[in-house]
Design an enzyme around this catalytic site. Structure first.
Site, short mmCIF file in Angstrom:
data_model
loop_
_atom_site.label_atom_id
_atom_site.label_comp_id
_atom_site.label_asym_id
_atom_site.label_seq_id
_atom_site.Cartn_x
_atom_site.Cartn_y
_atom_site.Cartn_z
N LEU A 159 -29.45 12.88 49.51
CA LEU A 159 -29.72 13.98 48.92
C LEU A 159 -30.76 14.51 49.58
O LEU A 159 -31.35 13.79 49.21
CB LEU A 159 -29.05 14.97 47.99
CG LEU A 159 -27.33 15.22 47.74
CD1 LEU A 159 -27.21 15.54 46.89
CD2 LEU A 159 -26.32 15.86 48.94
N ASP A 160 -31.97 15.16 50.10
CA ASP A 160 -32.66 15.82 50.41
C ASP A 160 -33.22 16.47 49.04
O ASP A 160 -32.94 16.92 47.84
CB ASP A 160 -32.90 17.75 51.30
CG ASP A 160 -34.52 17.92 51.66
OD1 ASP A 160 -35.16 17.35 52.48
OD2 ASP A 160 -34.81 18.51 51.13
N LYS A 161 -34.90 16.33 48.97
CA LYS A 161 -34.86 16.32 47.63
C LYS A 161 -34.65 18.05 46.97
O LYS A 161 -34.47 18.16 45.66
CB LYS A 161 -37.22 16.48 47.85
CG LYS A 161 -37.12 16.76 45.82
CD LYS A 161 -38.94 16.71 46.72
CE LYS A 161 -40.05 17.42 45.30
NZ LYS A 161 -40.84 17.47 45.17
N GLU A 162 -35.15 18.91 47.94
CA GLU A 162 -34.46 20.24 47.37
C GLU A 162 -33.38 20.54 47.63
O GLU A 162 -32.89 21.76 47.80
CB GLU A 162 -35.90 21.55 48.26
CG GLU A 162 -37.30 21.12 47.93
CD GLU A 162 -37.35 20.63 46.07
OE1 GLU A 162 -36.54 21.77 45.88
OE2 GLU A 162 -38.32 20.38 46.73
#
Length: 374
Positions: A159-162
């Site tokens: 998953l993307d960091k944000e």
């Protein structure tokens, strides 16, 4: 500085380099089989050592870590069959960062085979340039030390960091192989909830090729050539004055897929610092609610379903919508004159009914919207 590591929503099955988390320098002896005669050294090694990416093997050849018949070699050298190859396996910089770091993890489910974790926004999944410590992988190694013997500490998708939400981690090599196969076969169901700019007019499918943005190598984009197929199904849950609450189902797991696809549909995600529209017209209260998201986009991996590697049964998990996205939804509903008192997913389902997303198929959509770049 912007992180260029692309720690994101893509699947490791797309770009696997499955080195062990505890990898140390060691040597591998190989004999080139006759059926590979005529092939380049780098291509032959890629076939003989599928656990390592071709780019990594090519680097080792150039660094002198690959010896053919007791002599240094070049990637383009042709093999005739029968050559004796010695490969010195060198730990990558990222593997040197595979160290346990205690941290609080939101474990949704765990048994002897898998871990399902609810990742918060702001947490990088995997060590990479600019983020060598404090990642989910480091926390998993502290939580479960035996993961050090599993490639990438059992992580099979990102998953993307944000982006917040659910991820599954394998605790054994057979479990990892099973999950990677399921991802490749597109049988893992991943349902995301998001807030998009504008009034999304359709329930449908966005189908494109996604690759590096030719104008900005730090971003991904819909491309005509050289990309990978990407398919996202979109369902509109609710429409507001200038935003929409949507549900996205992934068939594929490409880098930043949902974010790129919604941008392509002219409905970028609220708060997205890379693909969003900070000038999207909306009321001051909504603007403040979007700002309260901080650096994150309004995207959450809400539901995850897969075949359990050991039992063979289909298992499903849900992670409640985070407070910051719920606050934004409440503000949007209030501005639109709707009931803004819904405080959790159970109340949402009680009021609007729970959809059976496990049975989604193309016939469920009122309109099929396909963006194909050939």
């Amino acid at each position: 500085m912007q992180n260029t590591s692309f720690d994101n929503e893509s699947d490791y099955s797309d770009d696997s380099d499955f080195a062990s988390a505890s990898e140390t320098e060691n040597r591998i002896g190989l004999t080139v089989p006759l059926e590979l005669a005529g092939g380049r050294l780098d291509a032959v090694l890629a076939k003989l050592l599928p656990d390592y990416s071709r780019s990594r093997l090519t680097l080792w050849i150039k660094e002198g870590a690959v010896i053919v018949n007791d002599k240094p070699s070049q990637p383009k050298d042709k093999m005739i069959g029968g050559e004796q190859i010695r490969v010195t396996v060198r730990p990558s910089e990222e593997n040197l960062a595979f160290v346990p770091e205690p941290m609080a993890l939101d474990i949704v489910y765990e048994d002897d085979t898998v871990i399902v974790v609810n990742k918060p926004a702001g947490l990088v999944v995997h060590p990479a340039a600019g983020n060598w410590t404090g990642t989910l992988l480091n926390g998993l190694l502290a939580h479960c030390p035996e993961l050090s013997q599993i490639p990438r500490a059992g992580i099979v998708h990102r998953l993307d960091k944000e982006t917040s939400g659910l991820m599954v981690v394998a605790k054994t090599l057979p479990a990892q192989n099973s999950l990677v196969w399921q991802l490749q076969e597109r049988t893992v169901k991943r349902i995301y909830r998001a807030v998009a700019n504008g009034i999304v007019p359709f329930d449908g499918k966005i189908e494109t090729q996604i690759g590096r943005d030719p104008h900005n190598r730090l971003k991904m984009a819909v491309v005509k050539f050289g990309g990978k197929p990407a398919v996202t199904h979109v369902k509109v849950l609710e429409r507001y004055l200038a935003h929409s609450y949507i549900e996205c189902s992934l068939e594929t797991g490409r880098t930043h897929q949902i974010r790129v696809h919604m941008r392509e549909a002219n409905h970028p995600l609220a708060g997205d610092p890379v693909y969003g529209n900070p000038r999207h017209p909306c009321g001051d209260t909504v603007k403040e609610a979007v700002k309260s998201l901080g650096a994150r986009q309004a995207l959450h991996a809400y539901r995850l379903s897969f075949t359990h590697p050991e039992s063979g049964e289909t298992v499903s998990f849900e992670a409640p919508i985070p407070d910051d996205i719920y606050h934004l939804l409440s503000v949007l509903r209030l501005e639109a004159g709707l009931d803004s008192s819904l405080s959790n997913e159970e109340e949402w389902q009680d009021k609007f009914g729970a959809d059976d997303d496990d049975d989604w198929n193309e016939d469920d959509y009122d309109v099929e919207v396909v963006y194909v770049r050939e």
